[in-house]
Design an enzyme around this catalytic site. Structure first.
Site, PDB file in Angstrom:
ATOM      1  N   GLU A  40      14.965  -0.735  -4.771  1.00  0.00           N
ATOM      2  CA  GLU A  40      14.966  -2.192  -4.331  1.00  0.00           C
ATOM      3  C   GLU A  40      13.975  -3.128  -4.902  1.00  0.00           C
ATOM      4  O   GLU A  40      13.345  -2.297  -6.018  1.00  0.00           O
ATOM      5  CB  GLU A  40      14.231  -1.562  -3.023  1.00  0.00           C
ATOM      6  CG  GLU A  40      13.736  -3.023  -2.242  1.00  0.00           C
ATOM      7  CD  GLU A  40      12.947  -3.216  -0.487  1.00  0.00           C
ATOM      8  OE1 GLU A  40      12.256  -1.784  -1.152  1.00  0.00           O
ATOM      9  OE2 GLU A  40      13.683  -3.750   0.156  1.00  0.00           O
ATOM     10  N   HIS A  42      11.247  -4.659  -6.569  1.00  0.00           N
ATOM     11  CA  HIS A  42       9.321  -4.953  -6.138  1.00  0.00           C
ATOM     12  C   HIS A  42       9.004  -6.325  -7.091  1.00  0.00           C
ATOM     13  O   HIS A  42       8.197  -6.313  -7.497  1.00  0.00           O
ATOM     14  CB  HIS A  42       9.347  -3.426  -6.356  1.00  0.00           C
ATOM     15  CG  HIS A  42       8.883  -3.117  -5.507  1.00  0.00           C
ATOM     16  ND1 HIS A  42      10.049  -2.374  -4.870  1.00  0.00           N
ATOM     17  CD2 HIS A  42       7.739  -2.091  -4.131  1.00  0.00           C
ATOM     18  CE1 HIS A  42       9.910  -1.655  -3.720  1.00  0.00           C
ATOM     19  NE2 HIS A  42       8.261  -1.371  -3.731  1.00  0.00           N
ATOM     20  N   ASP A  51       9.405   3.074  -4.918  1.00  0.00           N
ATOM     21  CA  ASP A  51       9.158   3.667  -3.614  1.00  0.00           C
ATOM     22  C   ASP A  51       9.806   5.486  -3.810  1.00  0.00           C
ATOM     23  O   ASP A  51       9.473   5.798  -2.641  1.00  0.00           O
ATOM     24  CB  ASP A  51      10.394   2.363  -2.330  1.00  0.00           C
ATOM     25  CG  ASP A  51       9.730   1.183  -2.250  1.00  0.00           C
ATOM     26  OD1 ASP A  51       9.034   1.198  -2.168  1.00  0.00           O
ATOM     27  OD2 ASP A  51      11.097   1.179  -0.949  1.00  0.00           O
ATOM     28  N   HIS A 126       9.781   4.305   1.755  1.00  0.00           N
ATOM     29  CA  HIS A 126      10.446   2.622   2.062  1.00  0.00           C
ATOM     30  C   HIS A 126      10.567   2.656   3.417  1.00  0.00           C
ATOM     31  O   HIS A 126      11.292   3.118   4.350  1.00  0.00           O
ATOM     32  CB  HIS A 126      11.940   2.628   1.517  1.00  0.00           C
ATOM     33  CG  HIS A 126      12.560   2.043   1.545  1.00  0.00           C
ATOM     34  ND1 HIS A 126      12.620   0.599   1.485  1.00  0.00           N
ATOM     35  CD2 HIS A 126      14.343   2.154   1.994  1.00  0.00           C
ATOM     36  CE1 HIS A 126      13.918  -0.628   0.948  1.00  0.00           C
ATOM     37  NE2 HIS A 126      14.659   0.183   2.386  1.00  0.00           N
ATOM     38  N   GLU A 128      12.151   0.298   5.592  1.00  0.00           N
ATOM     39  CA  GLU A 128      13.101   0.381   6.228  1.00  0.00           C
ATOM     40  C   GLU A 128      14.022   1.917   6.966  1.00  0.00           C
ATOM     41  O   GLU A 128      14.867   1.961   7.875  1.00  0.00           O
ATOM     42  CB  GLU A 128      14.002  -0.753   5.110  1.00  0.00           C
ATOM     43  CG  GLU A 128      14.187  -2.123   5.765  1.00  0.00           C
ATOM     44  CD  GLU A 128      12.604  -2.517   4.462  1.00  0.00           C
ATOM     45  OE1 GLU A 128      11.846  -1.033   3.808  1.00  0.00           O
ATOM     46  OE2 GLU A 128      13.474  -3.533   3.846  1.00  0.00           O
ATOM     47  N   HIS A 181       4.838  -5.654   0.057  1.00  0.00           N
ATOM     48  CA  HIS A 181       5.828  -5.226  -0.142  1.00  0.00           C
ATOM     49  C   HIS A 181       5.621  -5.676  -1.524  1.00  0.00           C
ATOM     50  O   HIS A 181       5.883  -6.855  -1.460  1.00  0.00           O
ATOM     51  CB  HIS A 181       7.607  -5.162  -0.012  1.00  0.00           C
ATOM     52  CG  HIS A 181       8.638  -5.068  -0.533  1.00  0.00           C
ATOM     53  ND1 HIS A 181       9.024  -4.054  -0.297  1.00  0.00           N
ATOM     54  CD2 HIS A 181       8.915  -5.983  -1.742  1.00  0.00           C
ATOM     55  CE1 HIS A 181       9.846  -3.990  -1.261  1.00  0.00           C
ATOM     56  NE2 HIS A 181      10.023  -5.124  -2.480  1.00  0.00           N
ATOM     57  N   GLU A 186       0.877  -1.476  -3.365  1.00  0.00           N
ATOM     58  CA  GLU A 186       1.967  -1.133  -3.983  1.00  0.00           C
ATOM     59  C   GLU A 186       1.524  -1.217  -5.235  1.00  0.00           C
ATOM     60  O   GLU A 186       1.586   0.173  -6.260  1.00  0.00           O
ATOM     61  CB  GLU A 186       3.003  -1.298  -3.697  1.00  0.00           C
ATOM     62  CG  GLU A 186       3.702  -1.154  -1.940  1.00  0.00           C
ATOM     63  CD  GLU A 186       5.493  -1.537  -2.016  1.00  0.00           C
ATOM     64  OE1 GLU A 186       5.863  -0.269  -1.431  1.00  0.00           O
ATOM     65  OE2 GLU A 186       5.705  -1.967  -2.332  1.00  0.00           O
TER      66      GLU A 186
HETATM   67 ZN   LIG Z   1       7.490  -0.971  -1.841  1.00  0.00          ZN
END
Ligand SMILES: [Zn+2]
Length: 261
Positions: A40, A42, A51, A126, A128, A181, A186
């Protein structure tokens, strides 16, 4: 070398040992961690693998004292949500539908249980993927009702951090974990753990024009910051990462020690 000294395993990475070594480890009561992440975007400064890298690092950090092996991570995750990951509009973000993710994680868990692992941890990073990894664990154990295997499902890698650490990370106020995010936390953790993967000079502060409590399909454009960073990445630092990481590692180690002793 003492053959029963489980701290002397060659490596904690399941994929890098031989099957007789896996058999021996299981016989000695070793557990296994399945890191679950995503591929994903970032932001402009962190890799797509963020992630997946972070839960793998976390698993490795606790593997020795708890005698755990670390399975190859699930490196694809559920669809990026606009309000917590920027959504599916970015190149690089490569996601699974929920049913695929659940089936994939359930199949891997079934395989780990079939091999004889009794102490299993799903370590998801992650956001989600929450609920779907729980469902996979539930279904896997439903299939193996006679097994004494237990699965600790960490749908998120930590809960609350201490007030001192929160003040250090978010001196201007905590915006909520959903926008964390590619942002302060992170980025700080990646600076601490894998600095060679961070293009920190490209980090930006960003935020969506609107961040409501509900979601809308299809995604309204103003739910998504153009950079893919959902908050203030430039406020990240290696020191913040180091201090937060210590707490995250401690929390996870304590949880597993309590539930899967
Ligand atoms: Zn992340």
């Amino acid at each position: 070398m003492d053959e029963n000294d489980t701290t002397l395993r060659r490596t904690r990475l399941l994929a890098e040992i031989t099957w007789p070594e896996v058999e021996e480890a299981i016989g000695q009561g070793a557990g296994v961690v399945l890191p679950v992440g995503s591929t994903e975007q970032h932001g402009h400064h962190l890799p797509l693998s963020t992630d997946a890298v972070l839960p793998t690092e976390l698993a490795l950090a606790i593997a020795e004292p708890l005698d755990l092996l670390v399975a190859p991570a699930v490196t694809y995750g559920y669809r990026s949500r606009p309000l917590s990951g920027g959504g599916q509009g970015f190149v690089g973000t490569t996601s699974l539908r929920a049913s695929t993710l659940m089936a994939l994680v359930e199949d891997v868990l079934r395989e780990l249980i079939r091999q004889g692992f009794k102490r299993i941890v799903i370590l998801n990073w992650h956001m989600e993927n929450q609920n779907f990894v729980y469902e996979a664990a539930y279904l896997a154990l439903e299939r193996y009702r006679d097994s004494s295997a237990r699965i600790l499902v960490a749908e998120l890698p930590f809960k609350d951090l201490s007030p001192e650490t929160m003040d250090l990370l978010f001196p201007e106020g905590f915006p909520g974990w959903d926008v964390e995010h590619a942002s302060i936390m992170e980025t700080s953790l990646m600076l601490h753990l894998r600095p060679e993967l961070v293009l920190f000079e490209r980090a930006v502060d960003d935020e969506a024009k609107r961040h409501p409590w509900y979601d809308v399909v299809p995604t309204p454009e103003d739910f998504v910051p153009a950079s893919g960073t959902l908050w203030k990445a430039t406020q990240a630092s290696e020191e913040k990462g180091r201090i937060a990481w210590r707490e995250i590692v401690d929390q996870m180690r304590d949880a597993i020690a309590l539930e899967l002793a």
